[in-house]
Design an enzyme around this catalytic site. Sequence first.
Site, mmCIF file in Angstrom:
data_model
loop_
_atom_site.group_PDB
_atom_site.id
_atom_site.type_symbol
_atom_site.label_atom_id
_atom_site.label_comp_id
_atom_site.label_asym_id
_atom_site.label_seq_id
_atom_site.Cartn_x
_atom_site.Cartn_y
_atom_site.Cartn_z
ATOM 1 N N LYS A 118 67.914 113.917 25.138
ATOM 2 C CA LYS A 118 69.124 114.375 24.452
ATOM 3 C C LYS A 118 69.440 115.843 24.758
ATOM 4 O O LYS A 118 70.605 116.220 24.887
ATOM 5 C CB LYS A 118 68.994 114.169 22.944
ATOM 6 N N GLU A 203 70.432 121.769 16.170
ATOM 7 C CA GLU A 203 71.856 121.614 16.465
ATOM 8 C C GLU A 203 72.652 121.872 15.189
ATOM 9 O O GLU A 203 72.189 121.565 14.082
ATOM 10 C CB GLU A 203 72.116 120.190 16.971
ATOM 11 N N ARG A 296 73.616 101.918 28.199
ATOM 12 C CA ARG A 296 73.448 100.467 28.018
ATOM 13 C C ARG A 296 74.673 99.915 27.319
ATOM 14 O O ARG A 296 75.577 100.662 26.933
ATOM 15 C CB ARG A 296 72.207 100.190 27.168
#
Length: 453
Positions: A118, A203, A296
């Site tokens: 990430k 974050e 995906r």
Amino acid sequence: MPKITKLLVANRGEIACRIMATCRSMGIETVAVYSDADENSAHVALADEAISIGPAPAKESYLRGGAVIDAAKKCGADAIHPGYGFLSESPAFADAVKEAGLIWIGPDSRTIEKMGDKDNARTIAKSAGVPVLAGSSRFALDRLDTLESEAAAIGYPVLVKAAAGGGGIGMRRVDDGTSLRSVVSKTQSMAERSFGDGTVYLERFVPKARHVEVQIFGFGDGTAVHVYDRDCSVQRRFQKVIEEAPAPNLSDAVRSEMQEAAVRLAESVSYSGAGTVEFIYDADRQDFSFLEMNTRIQVEHPVTELVTGIDLVAWQIEQAAGILAPRDQNTIVKTGHAVEARIYAERPEKNFFPSPGRIETLFWPSSRSGLRIDHAVRAGDVITPFYDPMIAKIAASGPDRPAALALLDTALSELVITGLSTNTAFLRRVIRSDAFQRADHTTKIIDDLLVPA
């Protein structure tokens, strides 16, 4: 050009059945793999062939890449489709599939690896000119020397996020510096156990956030298209429950910028196949920031298919076989609105605790235009404690959002499942709520509804 005549689905449940349905329409034979707990399951019954791969625990069956590949070779399959979850985002498995001489239906392993981290994905997004939330450097288990200063620079509240996390796993909110180190330490330990990587980063937390994502499809040659957007803001424990397409209550300018940013990111890594670029939309600032990329097919892809008429799984298979010509963005058209609800065996009143058990009676909603039900259960089947307790996905579409919501509400009212507890009544409560009806909800809507009036 490789040819696919027999495909093994390296998954279970509704996504396995959904992939097999497309294979049947394409004239492709299917192979199911199953654990001891799934020997009599619907996806096994639906496949042309089925092979056992181990005991009930996923780590002893569905997560055993070698066993899955051996099964494919044993039955003479040409290709493997991983669905979502399990091995779908494992670069090592993607490589092993190709090394075995089989066709991997998914993006290149290097892309999976780059976007699966990430923090690394944030760096790639920045390089592609995609907006990214303010964040910190990475913190390994033994390096926390700048933790407080970087958190202060971002501004509280912050999210502590596992770099290798996903699906809502490995995220914790911190409101001030007093608990920062303990939360980071706990998240690192959990990430190490879950992902084999204890690295985390910080974050900026967005208080009034919506979760909006863009479905993309890349052609592996540096070109990609978007297949419009979805709103997935209705979540419990960071996991999605209700999704809709297109995302409501966005300005045309923001929607266009978001779609263009997603395509730009996909093209920057020469993405191949179906993927999703997820964004946080700040309702106060009315802007968006990159969250992550899922390499995906997504659980919520049916709403995109309902508003575009595109079979994304067929596109995946054709792309892997080298027979899908790159599409022009102008040829991809959306019509109307679609909303999907995930039916889980769980107790909303008990913090959504799973409620495994045997389905005694099962009556699906009446079949009608605009209604789609993706499932892999029958009366008498058991929802086991070994896997995700999702029973089905019910998606409804209509000419506009009110029509789609009305059809979904009717469908949920007709659904009858006995023998275990489900979240059906709670789902109806969510879609009937004033905030959701106005499309003025955020990712906190479930928390707000759980607070007594």
